[in-house]
Design a protein around this motif. Structure first.
Motif, PDB file in Angstrom:
ATOM      1  N   LEU A 308      92.610 -42.375  72.061  1.00 23.91           N
ATOM      2  CA  LEU A 308      92.793 -40.945  71.750  1.00 23.91           C
ATOM      3  C   LEU A 308      92.086 -40.055  72.765  1.00 23.91           C
ATOM      4  N   LEU A 309      91.098 -40.619  73.446  1.00 22.95           N
ATOM      5  CA  LEU A 309      90.349 -39.818  74.415  1.00 22.95           C
ATOM      6  C   LEU A 309      90.828 -40.021  75.850  1.00 22.95           C
ATOM      7  N   THR A 310      91.981 -40.669  76.026  1.00 20.89           N
ATOM      8  CA  THR A 310      92.426 -40.872  77.409  1.00 20.89           C
ATOM      9  C   THR A 310      93.257 -39.697  77.927  1.00 20.89           C
ATOM     10  N   ALA A 311      93.830 -38.901  77.025  1.00 25.27           N
ATOM     11  CA  ALA A 311      94.734 -37.840  77.487  1.00 25.27           C
ATOM     12  C   ALA A 311      94.112 -36.465  77.301  1.00 25.27           C
ATOM     13  N   HIS A 312      94.513 -35.541  78.148  1.00 30.56           N
ATOM     14  CA  HIS A 312      94.007 -34.183  78.037  1.00 30.56           C
ATOM     15  C   HIS A 312      94.434 -33.570  76.706  1.00 30.56           C
ATOM     16  N   TYR A 313      93.533 -32.813  76.091  1.00 32.75           N
ATOM     17  CA  TYR A 313      93.816 -32.322  74.733  1.00 32.75           C
ATOM     18  C   TYR A 313      94.983 -31.346  74.666  1.00 32.75           C
ATOM     19  N   ARG A 314      95.348 -30.740  75.819  1.00 35.01           N
ATOM     20  CA  ARG A 314      96.462 -29.779  75.748  1.00 35.01           C
ATOM     21  C   ARG A 314      97.804 -30.428  76.057  1.00 35.01           C
ATOM     22  N   GLU A 315      97.777 -31.757  76.273  1.00 31.65           N
ATOM     23  CA  GLU A 315      99.044 -32.462  76.507  1.00 31.65           C
ATOM     24  C   GLU A 315      99.440 -33.221  75.257  1.00 31.65           C
ATOM     25  N   GLU A 362      81.450 -32.748  86.088  1.00 28.17           N
ATOM     26  CA  GLU A 362      82.345 -31.884  86.880  1.00 28.17           C
ATOM     27  C   GLU A 362      83.767 -31.917  86.283  1.00 28.17           C
ATOM     28  N   LYS A 363      84.185 -33.107  85.864  1.00 22.45           N
ATOM     29  CA  LYS A 363      85.531 -33.240  85.287  1.00 22.45           C
ATOM     30  C   LYS A 363      85.590 -32.571  83.907  1.00 22.45           C
ATOM     31  N   LEU A 364      84.595 -32.841  83.089  1.00 23.85           N
ATOM     32  CA  LEU A 364      84.669 -32.277  81.728  1.00 23.85           C
ATOM     33  C   LEU A 364      84.458 -30.764  81.714  1.00 23.85           C
ATOM     34  N   ASP A 365      83.693 -30.268  82.665  1.00 23.51           N
ATOM     35  CA  ASP A 365      83.522 -28.808  82.748  1.00 23.51           C
ATOM     36  C   ASP A 365      84.866 -28.128  82.988  1.00 23.51           C
ATOM     37  N   ASP A 366      85.784 -28.868  83.591  1.00 26.99           N
ATOM     38  CA  ASP A 366      87.092 -28.318  83.911  1.00 26.99           C
ATOM     39  C   ASP A 366      88.021 -28.508  82.704  1.00 26.99           C
ATOM     40  N   ASP A 367      87.800 -27.720  81.681  1.00 25.82           N
ATOM     41  CA  ASP A 367      88.636 -27.732  80.475  1.00 25.82           C
ATOM     42  C   ASP A 367      88.787 -29.145  79.897  1.00 25.82           C
ATOM     43  N   LEU A 368      87.664 -29.861  79.869  1.00 23.88           N
ATOM     44  CA  LEU A 368      87.604 -31.199  79.262  1.00 23.88           C
ATOM     45  C   LEU A 368      88.646 -32.162  79.841  1.00 23.88           C
ATOM     46  N   ASN A 369      88.589 -32.278  81.151  1.00 27.78           N
ATOM     47  CA  ASN A 369      89.543 -33.156  81.833  1.00 27.78           C
ATOM     48  C   ASN A 369      89.123 -34.616  81.684  1.00 27.78           C
ATOM     49  N   VAL A 370      89.456 -35.204  80.541  1.00 26.72           N
ATOM     50  CA  VAL A 370      89.009 -36.575  80.265  1.00 26.72           C
ATOM     51  C   VAL A 370      89.699 -37.596  81.162  1.00 26.72           C
ATOM     52  N   SER A 371      90.973 -37.347  81.491  1.00 21.64           N
ATOM     53  CA  SER A 371      91.635 -38.365  82.319  1.00 21.64           C
ATOM     54  C   SER A 371      90.963 -38.451  83.686  1.00 21.64           C
ATOM     55  N   GLY A 372      90.580 -37.286  84.229  1.00 23.60           N
ATOM     56  CA  GLY A 372      89.834 -37.280  85.495  1.00 23.60           C
ATOM     57  C   GLY A 372      88.516 -38.027  85.341  1.00 23.60           C
ATOM     58  N   ALA A 373      87.858 -37.807  84.201  1.00 29.30           N
ATOM     59  CA  ALA A 373      86.559 -38.466  83.972  1.00 29.30           C
ATOM     60  C   ALA A 373      86.736 -39.977  83.917  1.00 29.30           C
ATOM     61  N   TRP A 374      87.786 -40.434  83.217  1.00 29.46           N
ATOM     62  CA  TRP A 374      88.011 -41.888  83.157  1.00 29.46           C
ATOM     63  C   TRP A 374      88.308 -42.444  84.538  1.00 29.46           C
ATOM     64  N   GLY A 375      89.016 -41.660  85.347  1.00 27.90           N
ATOM     65  CA  GLY A 375      89.305 -42.074  86.722  1.00 27.90           C
ATOM     66  C   GLY A 375      87.997 -42.374  87.442  1.00 27.90           C
ATOM     67  N   SER A 376      87.014 -41.451  87.336  1.00 28.04           N
ATOM     68  CA  SER A 376      85.764 -41.731  88.064  1.00 28.04           C
ATOM     69  C   SER A 376      84.960 -42.848  87.421  1.00 28.04           C
ATOM     70  N   ILE A 377      85.107 -43.019  86.116  1.00 33.50           N
ATOM     71  CA  ILE A 377      84.363 -44.113  85.474  1.00 33.50           C
ATOM     72  C   ILE A 377      84.897 -45.474  85.942  1.00 33.50           C
ATOM     73  N   PHE A 378      86.225 -45.598  85.997  1.00 32.18           N
ATOM     74  CA  PHE A 378      86.765 -46.909  86.400  1.00 32.18           C
ATOM     75  C   PHE A 378      86.584 -47.172  87.900  1.00 32.18           C
TER      76      PHE A 378
END
Ligand code: AMP
Ligand code: ZN
Length: 471
Positions: A308-315, A362-378
């Motif tokens: 549930l946390l892999t996609a941006h909340y507005r999509e 930096e990713k989450l500050d940008d309107d909670l961009n979780v997919s970007g955050a996961w990108g940097s985590i992996f």
């Protein structure tokens, strides 16, 4: 860097600025469950999103007061209570308890307050009285109280702050009694519904006779009672924009309790819906899942939370069983890396690796961009694995990496901080396999390994002995 969030009020991404900047206190209200059934996976997308918002604000040093109401009286509940013939609180109590269990399974932080509508009938009546005193609400012939859109607008207020509405089609004074209606049916809506035989024993006394509150007034009364007439954040699913949230604004701003120049809510956040296998979820389509349905299929709360946390909340999010399988694999990859980092770290302590944390924020500050955050985590997982493989990571670097992961996992809450604990029957199989190996019965040991695999567990033989992981 500051946090930016999309505000439905301005229809734009805005810097998040709470009312009380200095104390860093944030008042946040999430529309909670209507407790007439078990919450489904779509509901959970929205509640997990609310938890993400709260956790990220806390990560940024805000002291959040998180309120989530329990809607325990409205149209759908009354219908089910009538069918089940159980008293209201027995009926809703069961689903409310299930909701709190599910919240825990998904590792959501418990809101600080979870007010029930039925325990706030007093403040609800007071708020309706204020609207009557201002001439914005009126009494219909049956004793019900309605909100007058015309009076509200002629007091200089705007109805239609979150959605665009067409008033040309509207007939003044036309009324809608049910809690849910479409934009096209915009009309005076019920604040207090006079008792009718179908309500059975669900009614309260009021200055206007026996009856029950409308759904929308419940949230206005409870949010303002706890957070004050003007607060920072209001969260819900996109379907709540109209009429629920629009009506909440109208009731709360109509009562005019806010200090001059302040709105009822500064930032409105709406999460997009979840679909299942590309379709709207519906019992009739056989694609309807409660959280419990998925747990019964042996998926864990953290796997579901992760997905549930892999996609941006507005999509709009397309939930699939394949997606859930890949969530399991992704988490296994992460767990594997974390377990190896723990082995290298041992007892060493170190300050967190600042670059992982700053990439994440930096990713989450940008309107909670979780997919970007996961990108940097992996990306980081790959880098760690490479360094673990060529043994270029010493214990202090590993400790620093782990400390960074723990910091970001205070927001994501998907990392098993220790290894995943297998249920007792699985542990027993592992022990039986060890015994077989000890007795040099390798055929039996292999059979048990295969049985574990079928049950969703993989054995890894490590220098510290065998370890189980989901897989
Ligand atoms: P309810 O219990 O029906 O009042 O809904 C609780 C929350 O779930 C609300 O914030 C709804 O907007 C949200 N919700 C309902 N259906 C979905 C869905 N399919 N996807 C995401 N959120 C949903
Ligand atoms: Zn609400």
């Amino acid at each position: 860097m500051g946090l930016k969030l999309f505000n439905t009020l301005s229809r734009s991404v805005q810097e998040f600025a709470p009312l009380d900047l200095e104390s860093k206190r944030v008042g946040m209200y999430c529309c909670g469950p209507t407790v007439y059934d078990f919450a489904h996976i779509g509901n959970w997308r929205t509640f997990v999103f609310g938890d993400l918002v709260r956790r990220y604000l806390e990560f940024k040093g805000y002291a959040v007061q998180h309120v989530m109401n329990i809607t325990d009286v409205e149209d759908k509940i009354i219908k089910r209570v009538r069918e089940s013939r159980a008293p209201l609180s027995d009926f809703t109590g069961k689903f409310e308890a299930a909701f709190f269990e599910d919240l825990k399974s998904l590792n959501c932080r418990l809101p600080h307050q979870t007010p029930r509508a039925t325990e706030h009938i007093g403040p609800i009546i007071e708020l309706i009285q204020k609207l009557l005193d201002k001439g914005i609400a009126y009494r219909a012939a049956d004793g019900s109280i309605y909100f007058s859109i015309e009076k509200y607008r002629s007091a200089g207020r705007q109805y239609g702050q979150l959605v665009k509405l067409n008033f040309d089609e509207m007939r003044v004074g036309e009324r809608v009694r049910s809690d849910e209606y479409a934009k096209e049916a915009v009309a005076d809506f019920a604040l207090w519904k006079a008792r009718v035989p179908e309500d059975g024993e669900v009614f309260w006394p009021s200055p206007w006779g026996e009856g029950r509150p409308g759904w929308h007034i419940e949230c206005s009364a409870m949010s303002m009672e706890i957070l004050g007439p003007s607060f920072d954040l209001h969260v819900g699913g996109e379907d709540l924009m109209f009429p629920h949230h629009e009506d909440e604004i109208a009731q709360s701003e109509g009562a005019a309790l806010q200090p001059p120049g302040q709105r009822f809510v500064r930032h409105w956040l709406h999460g997009a819906h979840l679909m299942v296998e590309g379709k709207k979820m519906a019992k009739s389509l056989g694609n309807f899942f409660t959280l419990r349905d998925l747990l019964a299929k042996s998926f864990s709360g953290r796997e579901i939370r992760y997905l549930l946390l892999t996609a941006h909340y507005r999509e709009t999010f397309n939930f699939t069983m394949d997606g859930l399988q890949s969530a399991r694999q992704s988490l296994a990859r992460l767990d594997e890396c974390l377990a190896r980092l723990r082995e290298v770290t041992g007892q060493t302590k170190a300050a967190e690796d600042a670059s992982l944390v700053s990439n994440f924020s930096e990713k989450l500050d940008d309107d909670l961009n979780v997919s970007g955050a996961w990108g940097s985590i992996f990306e980081w997982v790959r880098e760690m694995n490479r360094r673990l493989a060529d043994r270029s990571l010493d214990s202090s670097a590993a400790a620093s990496a782990l400390a960074a992961w723990e910091r970001i996992d205070s927001v994501l809450a998907v990392g098993a901080s220790t290894e995943v604990v297998a249920p007792p029957e699985i542990q027993a199989l592992l022990e039986a396999r060890q015994a077989a190996r000890k007795a040099k019965d390798f055929k039996k040991a292999d059979e048990i390994r295969a049985e574990l695999k079928v049950k969703g567990w993989v054995i890894e033989d490590t220098p510290k002995g065998p370890r189980l992981r989901p897989g």
